[in-house]
Motif scaffolding. Structure first.
Motif, PDB file in Angstrom:
ATOM      1  N   LEU A  85      22.104  11.922  20.742  1.00  0.00           N
ATOM      2  CA  LEU A  85      20.074  10.692  20.181  1.00  0.00           C
ATOM      3  C   LEU A  85      20.627  10.865  18.667  1.00  0.00           C
ATOM      4  N   MET A  86      21.180  11.864  17.974  1.00  0.00           N
ATOM      5  CA  MET A  86      20.895  11.943  16.142  1.00  0.00           C
ATOM      6  C   MET A  86      22.273  11.005  15.863  1.00  0.00           C
ATOM      7  N   GLY A  87      23.368  10.833  16.562  1.00  0.00           N
ATOM      8  CA  GLY A  87      24.231   9.194  16.525  1.00  0.00           C
ATOM      9  C   GLY A  87      23.295   8.387  17.072  1.00  0.00           C
ATOM     10  N   ILE A  88      22.864   8.143  17.669  1.00  0.00           N
ATOM     11  CA  ILE A  88      22.344   7.086  18.064  1.00  0.00           C
ATOM     12  C   ILE A  88      21.808   6.294  17.309  1.00  0.00           C
ATOM     13  N   THR A  89      21.022   7.583  16.844  1.00  0.00           N
ATOM     14  CA  THR A  89      19.631   7.016  15.197  1.00  0.00           C
ATOM     15  C   THR A  89      20.425   6.226  14.259  1.00  0.00           C
ATOM     16  N   SER A  90      21.983   6.720  13.630  1.00  0.00           N
ATOM     17  CA  SER A  90      22.267   6.847  12.666  1.00  0.00           C
ATOM     18  C   SER A  90      23.004   5.827  12.498  1.00  0.00           C
ATOM     19  N   ARG A  91      23.628   5.090  14.302  1.00  0.00           N
ATOM     20  CA  ARG A  91      24.767   3.868  14.298  1.00  0.00           C
ATOM     21  C   ARG A  91      23.669   2.573  14.304  1.00  0.00           C
ATOM     22  N   LEU A  92      22.536   2.568  15.024  1.00  0.00           N
ATOM     23  CA  LEU A  92      21.692   1.849  15.161  1.00  0.00           C
ATOM     24  C   LEU A  92      20.961   1.450  14.319  1.00  0.00           C
ATOM     25  N   ALA A  93      20.593   2.175  13.222  1.00  0.00           N
ATOM     26  CA  ALA A  93      19.946   2.266  12.289  1.00  0.00           C
ATOM     27  C   ALA A  93      21.541   1.355  10.909  1.00  0.00           C
ATOM     28  N   GLU A  94      22.032   1.744  10.954  1.00  0.00           N
ATOM     29  CA  GLU A  94      23.349   0.891   9.658  1.00  0.00           C
ATOM     30  C   GLU A  94      23.462  -0.867  11.258  1.00  0.00           C
ATOM     31  N   GLU A  95      24.362  -0.566  11.819  1.00  0.00           N
ATOM     32  CA  GLU A  95      23.832  -1.679  12.634  1.00  0.00           C
ATOM     33  C   GLU A  95      22.369  -2.986  12.400  1.00  0.00           C
ATOM     34  N   MET A  96      21.066  -2.012  12.329  1.00  0.00           N
ATOM     35  CA  MET A  96      19.985  -3.158  11.898  1.00  0.00           C
ATOM     36  C   MET A  96      20.259  -3.581  10.859  1.00  0.00           C
ATOM     37  N   GLU A  97      20.520  -2.935  10.328  1.00  0.00           N
ATOM     38  CA  GLU A  97      20.038  -3.089   8.447  1.00  0.00           C
ATOM     39  C   GLU A  97      21.383  -4.159   8.295  1.00  0.00           C
ATOM     40  N   GLN A  98      22.486  -4.314   8.946  1.00  0.00           N
ATOM     41  CA  GLN A  98      23.300  -5.549   8.202  1.00  0.00           C
ATOM     42  C   GLN A  98      22.763  -6.395   9.386  1.00  0.00           C
ATOM     43  N   LEU A  99      22.279  -6.078  10.550  1.00  0.00           N
ATOM     44  CA  LEU A  99      21.691  -7.260  11.510  1.00  0.00           C
ATOM     45  C   LEU A  99      20.631  -7.873  10.626  1.00  0.00           C
ATOM     46  N   TYR A 100      19.860  -7.342  10.462  1.00  0.00           N
ATOM     47  CA  TYR A 100      18.359  -7.813   9.944  1.00  0.00           C
ATOM     48  C   TYR A 100      18.349  -8.587   8.249  1.00  0.00           C
ATOM     49  N   ASN A 101      19.607  -7.890   7.374  1.00  0.00           N
ATOM     50  CA  ASN A 101      20.057  -8.610   6.353  1.00  0.00           C
ATOM     51  C   ASN A 101      20.873 -10.072   6.479  1.00  0.00           C
ATOM     52  N   HIS A 102      21.302  -9.843   7.599  1.00  0.00           N
ATOM     53  CA  HIS A 102      22.048 -11.118   8.096  1.00  0.00           C
ATOM     54  C   HIS A 102      21.516 -12.193   8.455  1.00  0.00           C
ATOM     55  N   TRP A 103      20.084 -11.671   9.356  1.00  0.00           N
ATOM     56  CA  TRP A 103      19.538 -12.730  10.115  1.00  0.00           C
ATOM     57  C   TRP A 103      18.508 -13.603   8.949  1.00  0.00           C
ATOM     58  N   ALA A 104      18.034 -12.085   8.527  1.00  0.00           N
ATOM     59  CA  ALA A 104      17.102 -13.131   7.432  1.00  0.00           C
ATOM     60  C   ALA A 104      17.577 -14.110   5.281  1.00  0.00           C
ATOM     61  N   LYS A 105      18.900 -13.982   6.140  1.00  0.00           N
ATOM     62  CA  LYS A 105      19.889 -15.586   5.183  1.00  0.00           C
ATOM     63  C   LYS A 105      20.466 -16.316   6.139  1.00  0.00           C
ATOM     64  N   ILE A 106      19.898 -16.548   7.586  1.00  0.00           N
ATOM     65  CA  ILE A 106      19.881 -17.939   8.492  1.00  0.00           C
ATOM     66  C   ILE A 106      18.597 -18.382   8.737  1.00  0.00           C
TER      67      ILE A 106
END
Length: 224
Positions: A85-106
């Motif tokens: 579970l902690m591995g899931i949170t770490s991976r998803l948090a990193e992916e979310m930050e990258q993705l949402y910052n990308h979406w914020a520029k589109i």
């Protein structure tokens, strides 16, 4: 929940997901289980956007955001699953930050936002077909009013006027998820929790997430 036969716990993690300069998303682990001993423990990664208390549940590219832990599992098994579970949170948090910052520029215009909302809020194939064929007279007033409420939230909510959300793909995604969190009326808090964590609100949010992913790749041609 119910008459007390099911319980839930949220545990706040120490790190934040940061979108733009100051749009922060808190990270939680959500756990629910029953006292009857029959159900498993469900543990899920649950990010919450602080500015509007908007729960942003999403599964990434077939990667789930939750796991189930059997009541009969041994201590060793439970530790392994906790580590998972902690591995899931770490991976998803990193992916979310990258993705949402990308979406914020589109950038996405109002017409495209409305089309995204119409598709994301669709209850089934018949509604989707009517939307595609622009036969809006065949759609129920309940559905049309709901689409309008989501669109108005997208246009006017204070949390939608920030640098990260105004006119952006990240804002379009937040319009759908934020509607269920901050506008939609539920019979009680238990119904709201169930809908957001594993019901209709989560399903509509996941559809909006997938539409945003597709829009980020293909742009406005997605809705042509």
């Amino acid at each position: 929940m119910g008459k007390g036969e099911r319980i839930f716990i949220t545990a706040k993690l120490t790190e934040y997901i940061k979108v733009g300069r100051n749009d922060l998303i808190e990270q939680y682990v959500f756990l629910t289980t029953s006292h009857d001993g029959y159900g498993s423990i469900t543990a899920a990664f649950t990010p919450v956007r602080i500015v509007c208390q908007n729960t942003l549940n999403a599964a990434f590219r077939n990667q789930q955001n939750s796991i189930k832990i059997r009541h009969t599992a041994s201590a060793v098994e439970r530790l392994k699953q906790a580590h998972q579970l902690m591995g899931i949170t770490s991976r998803l948090a990193e992916e979310m930050e990258q993705l949402y910052n990308h979406w914020a520029k589109i950038r996405i215009d109002d017409k495209q936002v409305r089309k995204l909302i119409e598709i994301a809020m669709s209850p089934g194939k018949e509604t989707l077909l009517s939307i595609k064929e622009e036969k809006f007279h065949q759609l129920s007033s309940h559905y049309l009013n709901m689409v309008e409420d989501v669109y108005q939230y997208a246009q006017s909510a204070p949390s939608q006027q920030q640098d990260t959300t105004k006119g952006s793909l990240f804002g379009a995604y937040n319009a759908v998820t934020g509607y269920f969190q901050n506008v939609r009326k539920f019979a009680n808090d238990e119904y709201k929790l169930k809908s957001i964590m594993y019901g209709t609100a989560m399903q509509r949010g996941q559809t909006a997430f997938e539409l945003c992913e597709a829009f980020a790749k293909s742009g406005g041609s997605l809705f042509n």
